[in-house]
Write a protein that holds these residues in place. Structure first.
Motif, mmCIF file in Angstrom:
data_model
loop_
_atom_site.group_PDB
_atom_site.id
_atom_site.type_symbol
_atom_site.label_atom_id
_atom_site.label_comp_id
_atom_site.label_asym_id
_atom_site.label_seq_id
_atom_site.Cartn_x
_atom_site.Cartn_y
_atom_site.Cartn_z
ATOM 1 N N TYR A 175 0.826 -1.210 0.000
ATOM 2 C CA TYR A 175 0.000 0.000 0.000
ATOM 3 C C TYR A 175 0.859 1.258 0.000
ATOM 4 C CZ TYR A 175 -4.598 -2.094 0.380
ATOM 5 O OH TYR A 175 -5.761 -2.775 0.106
ATOM 6 N N ARG A 176 2.027 1.197 0.615
ATOM 7 C CA ARG A 176 2.933 2.348 0.557
ATOM 8 C C ARG A 176 3.412 2.590 -0.872
ATOM 9 N NH1 ARG A 176 4.914 -0.234 5.494
ATOM 10 N NH2 ARG A 176 4.382 1.069 7.298
ATOM 11 N N LEU A 177 3.600 1.508 -1.615
ATOM 12 C CA LEU A 177 3.997 1.657 -3.007
ATOM 13 C C LEU A 177 2.869 2.292 -3.820
ATOM 14 C CD1 LEU A 177 6.058 1.217 -5.235
ATOM 15 C CD2 LEU A 177 5.235 -1.140 -5.482
ATOM 16 N N LEU A 178 1.626 1.867 -3.573
ATOM 17 C CA LEU A 178 0.489 2.490 -4.246
ATOM 18 C C LEU A 178 0.392 3.966 -3.892
ATOM 19 C CD1 LEU A 178 -2.268 -0.275 -3.809
ATOM 20 C CD2 LEU A 178 -1.020 0.314 -5.894
ATOM 21 N N TRP A 179 0.619 4.283 -2.621
ATOM 22 C CA TRP A 179 0.597 5.673 -2.167
ATOM 23 C C TRP A 179 1.659 6.489 -2.913
ATOM 24 C CZ3 TRP A 179 2.294 7.308 3.462
ATOM 25 C CH2 TRP A 179 2.241 8.697 3.571
ATOM 26 N N ALA A 180 2.866 5.944 -3.005
ATOM 27 C CA ALA A 180 3.956 6.671 -3.675
ATOM 28 C C ALA A 180 3.637 6.910 -5.144
ATOM 29 C CB ALA A 180 5.255 5.886 -3.535
ATOM 30 N N ARG A 181 3.044 5.918 -5.787
ATOM 31 C CA ARG A 181 2.686 6.104 -7.197
ATOM 32 C C ARG A 181 1.638 7.194 -7.359
ATOM 33 N NH1 ARG A 181 2.414 -0.416 -8.246
ATOM 34 N NH2 ARG A 181 4.627 -0.722 -8.782
ATOM 35 N N ILE A 193 -8.450 -6.747 9.746
ATOM 36 C CA ILE A 193 -7.745 -5.692 9.016
ATOM 37 C C ILE A 193 -6.813 -6.283 7.967
ATOM 38 C CG2 ILE A 193 -5.930 -5.548 10.772
ATOM 39 C CD1 ILE A 193 -7.262 -2.666 8.602
ATOM 40 N N ALA A 194 -6.167 -7.420 8.299
ATOM 41 C CA ALA A 194 -5.291 -8.073 7.318
ATOM 42 C C ALA A 194 -6.103 -8.587 6.131
ATOM 43 C CB ALA A 194 -4.518 -9.217 7.971
ATOM 44 N N ALA A 195 -7.260 -9.166 6.419
ATOM 45 C CA ALA A 195 -8.114 -9.678 5.345
ATOM 46 C C ALA A 195 -8.631 -8.534 4.471
ATOM 47 C CB ALA A 195 -9.280 -10.464 5.941
ATOM 48 N N THR A 196 -8.978 -7.417 5.089
ATOM 49 C CA THR A 196 -9.471 -6.284 4.335
ATOM 50 C C THR A 196 -8.397 -5.692 3.429
ATOM 51 O OG1 THR A 196 -11.036 -5.746 6.116
ATOM 52 C CG2 THR A 196 -10.552 -4.010 4.525
ATOM 53 N N LEU A 197 -7.197 -5.544 3.956
ATOM 54 C CA LEU A 197 -6.103 -5.015 3.151
ATOM 55 C C LEU A 197 -5.749 -5.950 2.002
ATOM 56 C CD1 LEU A 197 -3.724 -3.625 5.925
ATOM 57 C CD2 LEU A 197 -5.223 -2.330 4.424
ATOM 58 N N ALA A 198 -5.746 -7.263 2.271
ATOM 59 C CA ALA A 198 -5.432 -8.222 1.225
ATOM 60 C C ALA A 198 -6.491 -8.203 0.134
ATOM 61 C CB ALA A 198 -5.313 -9.634 1.820
ATOM 62 N N ALA A 199 -7.767 -8.050 0.524
ATOM 63 C CA ALA A 199 -8.855 -8.000 -0.467
ATOM 64 C C ALA A 199 -8.696 -6.782 -1.366
ATOM 65 C CB ALA A 199 -10.194 -7.986 0.244
ATOM 66 N N GLY A 200 -8.220 -5.676 -0.801
ATOM 67 C CA GLY A 200 -8.033 -4.470 -1.595
ATOM 68 C C GLY A 200 -6.938 -4.612 -2.642
#
Length: 237
Positions: free
Chosen positions: A48-54, A226-233
């Motif tokens: 997600y940090r990589l997505l944020w940076a992009r 929270i882990a499941a939610t982040l992985a689903a995203g």
């Protein structure tokens, strides 16, 4: 003094201490470099940090990004300051060992502890929070460097090369993750610091709490909502 201290440490204490050290370093390695590292909060956070940076590199105005980094720095700074107070408190406790011995002797299931052994247990606890302090301050310094990278990031109009833009995004995400990982290690030290505190009462309670902490950490990193939610995203199963 060292010989007398070693003679006072029984095999339950050695067993609990070995389990504590193995659990702390073993779980740290497993969660950050193990086979399932990418599936846990550490790996998901980096993606997600990589997505944020992009996304950051596509924005002309980056006030929101600077604000987010500032919020992260505030959290780390809070824990660093709190850790200093804990270390100071442990220093104070070392000066009142006789009262602590009297207090722990009245606790149910408390094992008999000599002054030297109790001092050793408190020094272990002291060492855990010193490690936490170094982790938090190093994390804070890296977040400061992330702020510098944010200021140096090229504008969308000035970074037309997609390869260069991806390299910049990965650099931002890597520094962000390095800072976040140090913060996570500091938080993990808090968990194991609470575990080390139980050694004052009993080695068996120390061993039991070590197992419980590892279970709690694993469930939160790999089996939490929270882990499941982040992985689903990210489109992971």
């Amino acid at each position: 003094m060292l010989k007398s201290l070693l003679a006072e440490i029984g095999w339950p204490d050695w067993l609990a201490l070995l389990a504590f050290v193995t659990a702390w370093f073993g779980y740290t390695f497993y969660s950050e470099y193990g086979r399932r590292a990418r599936e846990g909060l550490v790996g998901l956070g980096h993606q997600y940090r990589l997505l944020w940076a992009r996304q950051l590199l596509t924005r002309e105005v980056r006030i929101m990004d600077a604000s987010l980094i500032g919020n992260l720095q505030t959290s780390v700074s809070f824990y660093a300051n709190t850790t200093i107070y804990i270390i100071a408190g442990l220093f104070a406790v070392l000066g009142t060992l006789d009262k602590l011995i009297t207090f722990t002797a009245d606790l149910p299931f408390a094992a008999h502890t000599s002054r030297d052994l109790l001092e050793f247990k408190l020094l272990l606890l002291f060492g855990v929070f010193v490690v936490a302090y170094f982790k938090f301050t190093w994390s804070l310094r890296q977040f400061n460097l992330l702020s510098i990278l944010l200021g140096a990031a090229p504008s969308p109009s000035g970074s037309g090369d997609p390869t260069k833009r991806e390299q910049d995004a990965r650099r931002l995400a890597e520094v962000n993750s390095l800072a976040g990982d140090e913060f996570n290690r500091g938080i993990r030290a808090y968990y194991f610091g609470l575990t080390a505190l139980t050694w004052v009462v009993s080695p068996w309670l120390f061993l039991f709490s070590t197992v419980i902490v590892v279970i709690v950490l694993y469930r939160r990193d790999y089996a939490s909502r929270i882990a499941a939610t982040l992985a689903a995203g990210l489109g992971q199963d």
